[in-house]
Motif scaffolding. Structure first.
Motif, PDB file in Angstrom:
ATOM      1  N   GLY A 192       0.941  -1.220  -0.025  1.00  0.00           N
ATOM      2  CA  GLY A 192      -0.002  -0.102   0.005  1.00  0.00           C
ATOM      3  C   GLY A 192       0.798   1.041  -0.060  1.00  0.00           C
ATOM      4  O   GLY A 192       0.149   2.464  -0.032  1.00  0.00           O
ATOM      5  N   GLY A 193       2.152   1.121  -0.056  1.00  0.00           N
ATOM      6  CA  GLY A 193       3.021   2.288   0.125  1.00  0.00           C
ATOM      7  C   GLY A 193       3.468   2.546  -1.309  1.00  0.00           C
ATOM      8  O   GLY A 193       2.669   2.067  -2.387  1.00  0.00           O
ATOM      9  N   GLY A 194       4.542   3.184  -1.683  1.00  0.00           N
ATOM     10  CA  GLY A 194       4.752   3.522  -3.160  1.00  0.00           C
ATOM     11  C   GLY A 194       3.890   4.659  -3.651  1.00  0.00           C
ATOM     12  O   GLY A 194       3.318   5.578  -3.088  1.00  0.00           O
ATOM     13  N   ILE A 195       3.707   4.453  -4.991  1.00  0.00           N
ATOM     14  CA  ILE A 195       2.779   5.395  -5.949  1.00  0.00           C
ATOM     15  C   ILE A 195       1.626   5.584  -5.124  1.00  0.00           C
ATOM     16  O   ILE A 195       1.187   6.948  -5.221  1.00  0.00           O
ATOM     17  CB  ILE A 195       2.876   4.980  -7.157  1.00  0.00           C
ATOM     18  CG1 ILE A 195       4.204   4.940  -7.853  1.00  0.00           C
ATOM     19  CG2 ILE A 195       1.867   5.830  -8.048  1.00  0.00           C
ATOM     20  CD1 ILE A 195       4.342   4.183  -8.993  1.00  0.00           C
ATOM     21  N   ASN A 196       0.677   4.676  -4.820  1.00  0.00           N
ATOM     22  CA  ASN A 196      -0.624   4.790  -4.216  1.00  0.00           C
ATOM     23  C   ASN A 196      -0.653   5.517  -3.038  1.00  0.00           C
ATOM     24  O   ASN A 196      -1.479   6.267  -2.861  1.00  0.00           O
ATOM     25  CB  ASN A 196      -1.226   3.318  -4.082  1.00  0.00           C
ATOM     26  CG  ASN A 196      -1.228   2.650  -5.286  1.00  0.00           C
ATOM     27  OD1 ASN A 196      -1.477   3.355  -6.585  1.00  0.00           O
ATOM     28  ND2 ASN A 196      -1.604   1.445  -5.599  1.00  0.00           N
ATOM     29  N   ALA A 197       0.447   5.709  -2.548  1.00  0.00           N
ATOM     30  CA  ALA A 197       0.526   6.554  -1.067  1.00  0.00           C
ATOM     31  C   ALA A 197       0.697   7.997  -1.419  1.00  0.00           C
ATOM     32  O   ALA A 197       0.030   8.829  -0.454  1.00  0.00           O
ATOM     33  CB  ALA A 197       1.795   5.926  -0.343  1.00  0.00           C
ATOM     34  N   THR A 198       0.696   8.496  -2.271  1.00  0.00           N
ATOM     35  CA  THR A 198       0.616   9.886  -2.785  1.00  0.00           C
ATOM     36  C   THR A 198      -0.631   9.928  -3.638  1.00  0.00           C
ATOM     37  O   THR A 198      -0.911  11.193  -3.765  1.00  0.00           O
ATOM     38  CB  THR A 198       2.035  10.156  -3.923  1.00  0.00           C
ATOM     39  OG1 THR A 198       3.107   9.981  -3.226  1.00  0.00           O
ATOM     40  CG2 THR A 198       1.884  11.602  -4.193  1.00  0.00           C
ATOM     41  N   VAL A 199      -1.350   9.029  -4.066  1.00  0.00           N
ATOM     42  CA  VAL A 199      -2.586   9.528  -4.560  1.00  0.00           C
ATOM     43  C   VAL A 199      -3.586  10.427  -3.516  1.00  0.00           C
ATOM     44  O   VAL A 199      -3.855  11.397  -4.040  1.00  0.00           O
ATOM     45  CB  VAL A 199      -3.488   8.097  -4.833  1.00  0.00           C
ATOM     46  CG1 VAL A 199      -4.926   8.519  -5.400  1.00  0.00           C
ATOM     47  CG2 VAL A 199      -2.279   7.627  -6.148  1.00  0.00           C
ATOM     48  N   GLY A 200      -3.695   9.926  -2.349  1.00  0.00           N
ATOM     49  CA  GLY A 200      -4.621  10.635  -1.429  1.00  0.00           C
ATOM     50  C   GLY A 200      -4.179  12.057  -1.243  1.00  0.00           C
ATOM     51  O   GLY A 200      -5.089  13.012  -1.648  1.00  0.00           O
ATOM     52  N   PRO A 201      -3.097  12.475  -1.013  1.00  0.00           N
ATOM     53  CA  PRO A 201      -2.562  13.866  -0.836  1.00  0.00           C
ATOM     54  C   PRO A 201      -2.820  14.753  -1.920  1.00  0.00           C
ATOM     55  O   PRO A 201      -3.072  15.960  -2.020  1.00  0.00           O
ATOM     56  CB  PRO A 201      -1.022  13.610  -0.135  1.00  0.00           C
ATOM     57  CG  PRO A 201      -1.001  12.358   0.357  1.00  0.00           C
ATOM     58  CD  PRO A 201      -2.020  11.364  -0.468  1.00  0.00           C
ATOM     59  N   THR A 202      -2.299  13.861  -3.015  1.00  0.00           N
ATOM     60  CA  THR A 202      -2.718  14.724  -4.290  1.00  0.00           C
ATOM     61  C   THR A 202      -3.968  15.103  -4.667  1.00  0.00           C
ATOM     62  O   THR A 202      -4.516  16.099  -5.236  1.00  0.00           O
ATOM     63  CB  THR A 202      -1.846  14.044  -5.443  1.00  0.00           C
ATOM     64  OG1 THR A 202      -0.521  13.946  -5.213  1.00  0.00           O
ATOM     65  CG2 THR A 202      -1.906  14.894  -6.873  1.00  0.00           C
ATOM     66  N   ARG A 203      -4.952  13.972  -4.419  1.00  0.00           N
ATOM     67  CA  ARG A 203      -6.291  14.343  -4.659  1.00  0.00           C
ATOM     68  C   ARG A 203      -6.789  15.406  -3.757  1.00  0.00           C
ATOM     69  O   ARG A 203      -7.907  16.101  -4.093  1.00  0.00           O
ATOM     70  CB  ARG A 203      -6.996  12.877  -4.418  1.00  0.00           C
ATOM     71  CG  ARG A 203      -6.919  12.210  -5.640  1.00  0.00           C
ATOM     72  CD  ARG A 203      -7.782  10.714  -5.423  1.00  0.00           C
ATOM     73  NE  ARG A 203      -7.631   9.561  -6.453  1.00  0.00           N
ATOM     74  CZ  ARG A 203      -8.164   8.686  -6.572  1.00  0.00           C
ATOM     75  NH1 ARG A 203      -8.988   8.232  -5.460  1.00  0.00           N
ATOM     76  NH2 ARG A 203      -8.029   7.828  -7.351  1.00  0.00           N
ATOM     77  N   ASP A 204      -6.484  15.542  -2.573  1.00  0.00           N
ATOM     78  CA  ASP A 204      -6.874  16.303  -1.680  1.00  0.00           C
ATOM     79  C   ASP A 204      -6.232  17.807  -1.668  1.00  0.00           C
ATOM     80  O   ASP A 204      -6.859  18.858  -1.377  1.00  0.00           O
ATOM     81  CB  ASP A 204      -6.431  16.086  -0.126  1.00  0.00           C
ATOM     82  CG  ASP A 204      -7.153  14.732   0.515  1.00  0.00           C
ATOM     83  OD1 ASP A 204      -8.181  14.242  -0.296  1.00  0.00           O
ATOM     84  OD2 ASP A 204      -6.657  14.043   1.308  1.00  0.00           O
ATOM     85  N   ALA A 205      -5.240  18.026  -2.393  1.00  0.00           N
ATOM     86  CA  ALA A 205      -4.564  19.291  -2.717  1.00  0.00           C
ATOM     87  C   ALA A 205      -5.311  20.187  -3.590  1.00  0.00           C
ATOM     88  O   ALA A 205      -5.903  19.238  -4.700  1.00  0.00           O
ATOM     89  CB  ALA A 205      -3.114  18.900  -3.094  1.00  0.00           C
TER      90      ALA A 205
END
Length: 441
Positions: free
Chosen positions: A123-136
């Motif tokens: 669950g880390g890696g690229i997918n871990a950046t998805v949430g913060p980027t969607r929220d920004a």
């Protein structure tokens, strides 16, 4: 007309050409001793020795015009580069610089022995950046993007490629690309944009990769094309992410839609990504740590740029891509930072230079070619940037020291003193002068 004359450079690198340099050609950087550049508005008017250009510029030695930023009788502002090295602006042809959040803890996990793919699988890696980027918000992405681009400019980067891929949904992918479009219009550094929707497989699409690709092709990419948000399309072709068949399906349809192609290829496994890039007519195949000999041969034959990302291999403690083998096989090699929040949170050009020369067996001439004209070719820009010659954009970097050999020798240190973008001074280093300490008797 705005006119600038850079003169008396100890060494001036031209990298002349409008096509990528392949194989042995990469060592030819067109070095001129005591060189100069004449700039008219945002374009280069002439390049040559100072003696030759003094005649064109109406410059008379000993007339009191030798100081920096004085003006000649012909209207040139003079920039004295005595004792310095002058090069084309660097082209960072592979980055993921627009994202939300950070993944510093993953770096520590890797230092303890966890692999990139094992972190991704949990669950880390690229997918871990998805949430913060969607929220920004788009304003937040523009703000952090501008700060990162400022750091790029300090390192002498005048053109950068930026990818989407941290949303993998319609709204966030478009938001990332729109943020880059706004930055491209407002920041000196030029941005070439790439759509990387298939950057990873979201949990709900595991085992349904083709369905995910079709969603991107049908619901997102037509909007990207309609708004002119991306020039290239890219995919992470890797075991456990997108296989060869799905990657070729995506690339073929993206090309039919009018996108130019790039491929994340053969990074962790020798999957045939280099061969896929050659087969689909991609501009570049990137990473290539595990590229096969046959893949290297096919890239050289097809004219695919081998874009190598040594800082990523360094951060992941992986073997470096076989740059020497690629060059000796006739490939055109580019170097890029791969700035991203996970595997490579750095955009250090001095680090790339050190790794290229020390660990990848590249000469400094080949490294310079890889960071200029070949980086430009990887972005389809070799006809307008990447070299210092008449008619090209006036993107110029001036280094503190008198020779290109200081670039690997002063290891890991940023030597950039001045950056000229489109004929204007966009950055100038103010060298620090520490006050003398008073000693009490």
């Amino acid at each position: 007309m705005k006119k600038l004359y850079i003169r008396r450079a100890s060494e001036l690198v031209t990298c002349r050409g409008s096509a990528p340099k392949k194989g042995a050609e990469m060592a030819d950087i067109g070095l001129i001793k005591n060189g100069g550049v004449l700039i008219h508005d945002d374009q280069i008017f002439a390049v040559g020795t100072t003696e030759e250009l003094d005649l064109l510029a109406g410059f008379e030695e000993g007339s009191g015009q030798a100081d920096a930023c004085t003006e000649t009788a012909s209207g040139y502002t003079v920039l004295d580069a005595s004792g310095k090295t002058v090069l084309p602006g660097f082209v960072d042809s592979h980055t993921h610089f627009i994202f939300g959040g950070y993944r510093a803890e993953e770096f520590s996990w890797r230092l303890k022995g966890d692999t990139y793919m094992s972190i991704m699988e949990r669950g880390g890696g690229i997918n871990a950046t998805v949430g913060p980027t969607r929220d920004a918000s788009i304003q937040e992405l523009v703000s952090v993007g501008r700060e990162r681009m400022n750091r790029m400019l300090e390192f002498g980067v005048t053109t950068v490629e930026g990818k989407s891929g941290y949303g993998m949904d319609r709204n966030t992918e478009l938001k990332q690309l729109r943020a880059m479009k706004e930055l491209d219009a407002s920041h000196p550094v030029d941005i070439v944009t790439t759509f990387l929707g298939p950057h990873s497989v979201l949990p709900q699409y595991k085992g349904k990769e083709r369905e995910f690709i079709d969603m991107l092709l049908q619901d997102v990419m037509p909007v990207v094309k309609e708004e002119g948000l991306a020039e290239f399309a890219d995919i992470f072709c890797e075991k456990g992410v997108f296989g060869i068949e799905d990657s070729e399906y995506y690339l073929t349809r993206a090309k039919e839609m009018g996108f130019k192609l790039k491929v994340h290829a053969d990074e962790m496994n020798s999957l045939g990504g280099a061969e896929l890039a050659a087969r689909t007519g991609a501009y570049s195949a990137d990473h290539l740590l595990k590229a096969s000999d046959e893949g290297i041969r096919q890239m050289a034959k097809a004219g695919v740029i081998s874009t190598l990302l040594p800082a990523t291999a360094f951060c992941l403690k992986e073997p470096f891509a076989p740059a020497r083998k690629m060059i000796d096989s006739g490939c055109a090699v580019a170097l890029a930072s791969d700035l991203n929040p996970g595997s490579c949170f750095t955009n250090s050009i001095p680090l790339l230079i050190a790794l290229g020369c020390i660990y990848m067996n590249m000469s400094i001439e080949e490294v310079i070619t890889a960071l200029t004209i070949n980086g430009a070719a990887a972005l389809g820009r070799a006809d307008s940037i990447g070299s210092l010659e008449k008619g090209k954009k006036a993107d110029v970097v001036i280094l503190k020291y008198p020779s290109i050999h200081f670039m690997p020798y002063h290891t890991g240190i940023n030597l950039v003193e001045t950056v000229i973008k489109n004929g204007d001074v966009a950055y100038q280093k103010e060298w620090e002068r520490l006050p003398e300490l008073k000693r009490e008797n």
